[in-house]
Design a protein around this motif. Structure first.
Motif, short mmCIF file in Angstrom:
data_model
loop_
_atom_site.label_atom_id
_atom_site.label_comp_id
_atom_site.label_asym_id
_atom_site.label_seq_id
_atom_site.Cartn_x
_atom_site.Cartn_y
_atom_site.Cartn_z
N VAL A 330 44.69 31.42 35.80
CA VAL A 330 45.00 32.91 35.71
C VAL A 330 44.39 33.67 36.60
O VAL A 330 45.03 34.58 36.99
CB VAL A 330 44.57 33.11 34.14
N GLU A 331 43.06 33.55 36.73
CA GLU A 331 42.31 34.16 37.85
C GLU A 331 42.78 34.17 38.94
O GLU A 331 43.03 35.05 39.77
CB GLU A 331 40.92 33.90 37.95
N SER A 332 43.26 33.02 39.59
CA SER A 332 43.88 32.79 40.81
C SER A 332 45.16 33.71 40.92
O SER A 332 45.55 34.30 41.82
CB SER A 332 44.17 31.38 41.28
N ASP A 333 46.05 33.42 39.76
CA ASP A 333 47.43 34.24 39.92
C ASP A 333 47.15 35.72 39.90
O ASP A 333 47.49 36.66 40.64
CB ASP A 333 48.00 33.96 38.59
N LEU A 334 46.05 36.12 39.34
CA LEU A 334 45.48 37.61 38.95
C LEU A 334 45.05 37.99 40.38
O LEU A 334 45.44 39.19 40.92
CB LEU A 334 44.56 37.87 37.99
N ARG A 335 44.41 37.09 41.09
CA ARG A 335 43.72 37.33 42.35
C ARG A 335 44.93 37.73 43.34
O ARG A 335 44.97 38.79 44.18
CB ARG A 335 42.92 36.34 42.84
N ARG A 336 45.90 36.44 43.39
CA ARG A 336 47.04 36.53 44.44
C ARG A 336 47.72 38.14 43.96
O ARG A 336 48.15 38.80 44.81
CB ARG A 336 47.88 35.40 44.35
N ALA A 337 48.10 38.27 42.84
CA ALA A 337 48.61 39.51 42.42
C ALA A 337 48.03 40.76 42.97
O ALA A 337 48.37 41.84 43.26
CB ALA A 337 48.92 39.51 41.02
N GLN A 338 46.65 40.67 42.91
CA GLN A 338 45.67 41.94 43.22
C GLN A 338 45.83 41.93 44.67
O GLN A 338 45.85 42.87 45.18
CB GLN A 338 44.33 41.47 42.91
N GLU A 339 45.76 40.91 45.51
CA GLU A 339 45.98 40.81 46.83
C GLU A 339 47.22 41.57 47.13
O GLU A 339 47.40 42.30 48.36
CB GLU A 339 45.72 39.58 47.40
#
Length: 523
Positions: A330-339
């Protein structure tokens, strides 16, 4: 274009580090499990050593009691023999003395429970007097070990021989014998006291041993005299290869040892002791299985409890690590979304160049850095010549393609990571060049102008027949009190001058003699 201005809350060049939670969780759970196993091992090992220590004390006490009993038994027989030998050697054992000797022998046997009988043999091994009413018949005892011993040894010390069957009634006895001499010291016969093996068997049974335990009495040369459990075939067997006789008795006359019996193959904890007055050894042993029976039960229950705890910790760890993995995804997905959002917020979607928001953030950072390091900062502003005519002629879709091609040309000329190419607005672009003086800015600007021309983008609305750009350069050393707006305005003024001077050229604006000087480049 990659840039180090990627996060507003962290200074440039500082990498964000995150704790590897999953690895930490695995390490923690593994450490807990290892600690539990280690504590269990230490506790069980300490308990095992304690049980063995108690067994060693009990074994030592038991062998001390056995040694005392054996010494008392043989000493009483020895004293009886000594007194009788002195009498016989003084008065002889002729026909006149035999009735009295028989009565004396019988009374002594009745007085000592351990005695099977007392027997007197002449120098040829024939029965002369016994404690029994009738003399045994047979070939005598000249073939017996004890008789041969006294024939060959003049010692008056009592001799204890290997266990034998009595020729009077077939009972197993341990012979204790003494030599009888005449007045001149010549061999005249042997006086024998037979100690019942059943006496030691009853004595051994008085102790509480496990079913696999054992006790034995033997000669110091390893000859087995009596044993519990009693196995007739083993009487007289040699224990000389036993570890007690091989390893331990040569070092100390008493102690404890754990080894596997050569007789029955059972591993036992032995206590052993050599008698001081007689060449005899006693030993008592309990099987390690019985000694550690309680320990095995405790170990099983403790191991079961620890196993259940480990299972619980393992299940909890598995669930926790699974949740951590889900959280990381989830964090990775959020990080990619944030990026992605960061990229959308800071870059132009059409050209992929930085937008004005990132440009302003970079200006703020580079103004501070340039002021600290007293390094020059340059800005190139450029505009596509006659772009409105291009759009009117070819349409906005082709116009967007033209903007993208110019952006690629721009990026191809920005070789350093710190260089920032920006779509400033519409068909206007900017290039921020840290640590670059005016000459360097002009060089890069000329490279950009030539790169756009080399793309040979057709433009019928341009006097040149292809797409060109006009560029304005400005450079200064920040002092810490400068205005970013003024900085951009001066670069923009240089661009305006390049366009006003005929386009498709590079113009610079610098400070000289307190007034702005204009330089043009049209190569």
């Amino acid at each position: 274009m990659p840039t180090r201005f990627s996060h507003p809350d962290h200074p440039p060049g500082v990498a964000l580090k995150r704790i590897p939670l999953r690895k930490a969780a695995v390490l923690f759970i593994a450490t807990v499990c290892l600690c539990l196993c280690g504590l269990l091992y230490l506790q069980l090992e300490q308990s095992r050593r304690h049980d063995l220590s108690l067994a060693q004390v009990a074994s030592s006490n038991l062998t001390r009691a056995m040694a005392q009993q054996a010494e008392d038994t043989f000493m009483k027989a020895d004293l009886v023999l000594t007194s009788l030998v002195d009498w016989i050697q003084a008065d002889g054992f002729g026909p006149a003395q035999r009735p009295r000797l028989q009565q004396t022998f019988a009374r002594r046997v009745l007085a000592l429970d351990q005695l099977h009988g007392i027997l007197l043999f002449d120098q040829k091994g024939q029965w002369v007097v016994t404690s029994f009413e009738n003399l045994p018949r047979g070939a005598g005892v000249a073939d017996r070990e004890y008789f041969k011993y006294h024939q060959q040894n003049v010692s008056s010390v009592a001799h204890i021989g290997p266990a034998i069957r009595s020729r009077e009634n077939g009972e197993w006895i341990i012979p204790v014998s003494k030599r009888i001499n005449d007045r001149n010291g010549h061999f005249q016969g042997v006086l024998l006291a037979g100690i019942k093996m059943s006496y030691f068997d009853q004595f051994f049974k008085s102790f509480n041993l496990d079913d696999s335990g054992s006790m034995f009495l033997g000669l110091t040369d390893g000859t087995l005299l009596a044993r519990r459990p009693f196995v007739e075939a083993q009487i007289g067997a040699s224990l000389s290869q036993n570890e007690i006789f091989q390893k331990f008795l040569p070092l100390t006359t008493s102690g404890n040892a754990m080894f596997t019996s050569i007789i029955d193959g059972v591993t036992r904890l032995y206590g052993y002791r050599q008698l001081e007055a007689y060449p005899l050894v006693v030993a008592a042993a309990s099987s390690t299985e019985s000694i550690l029976a309680g320990w095995y039960d405790t170990a099983f229950r403790s191991s079961l409890i620890v196993a259940l705890v480990l299972l619980g910790v393992g299940l909890f760890g598995w669930v926790f690590i699974h949740q951590v993995r889900v959280g990381e995804r989830v964090e990775s997905d959020l990080r990619r979304a944030q990026e992605a959002l960061e990229l959308i917020a800071t870059h132009d979607s059409l050209t992929g160049l930085a937008n004005r928001r990132l440009f302003e953030r970079a200006l703020d950072i580079e103004f501070g850095r340039g002021a600290r390091q007293a390094s020059p900062l340059s800005l190139i502003m450029l505009d596509i010549d006659y772009f409105k005519r291009y759009n009117d002629t070819y349409g906005h879709v082709v116009g967007d393609h033209c903007l993208a091609e110019v952006a690629r040309a721009l990026k191809s000329c920005c070789h350093r990571k710190a260089d920032l190419a920006v779509r400033y607005g519409g068909e206007e672009f900017a290039v921020l060049l840290p640590d670059t003086d005016l000459h360097g800015a002009m060089t890069i600007a000329e490279q950009i102008r030539r790169s756009v021309i080399d793309k040979n983008i057709s433009h019928t609305g341009s006097p040149n027949g292809y797409v060109t750009v006009s560029l304005g350069c400005y450079s200064f050393v920040p002092s810490g009190r400068d205005s970013m707006d003024v900085f951009v305005e001066r670069a923009d003024a240089a661009l305006y001058q390049a366009k006003h001077s005929g386009r498709n050229r590079v113009a610079t604006l610098s400070m000289a003699g307190g007034a702005e000087a204009l330089m043009r480049s049209d190569r």
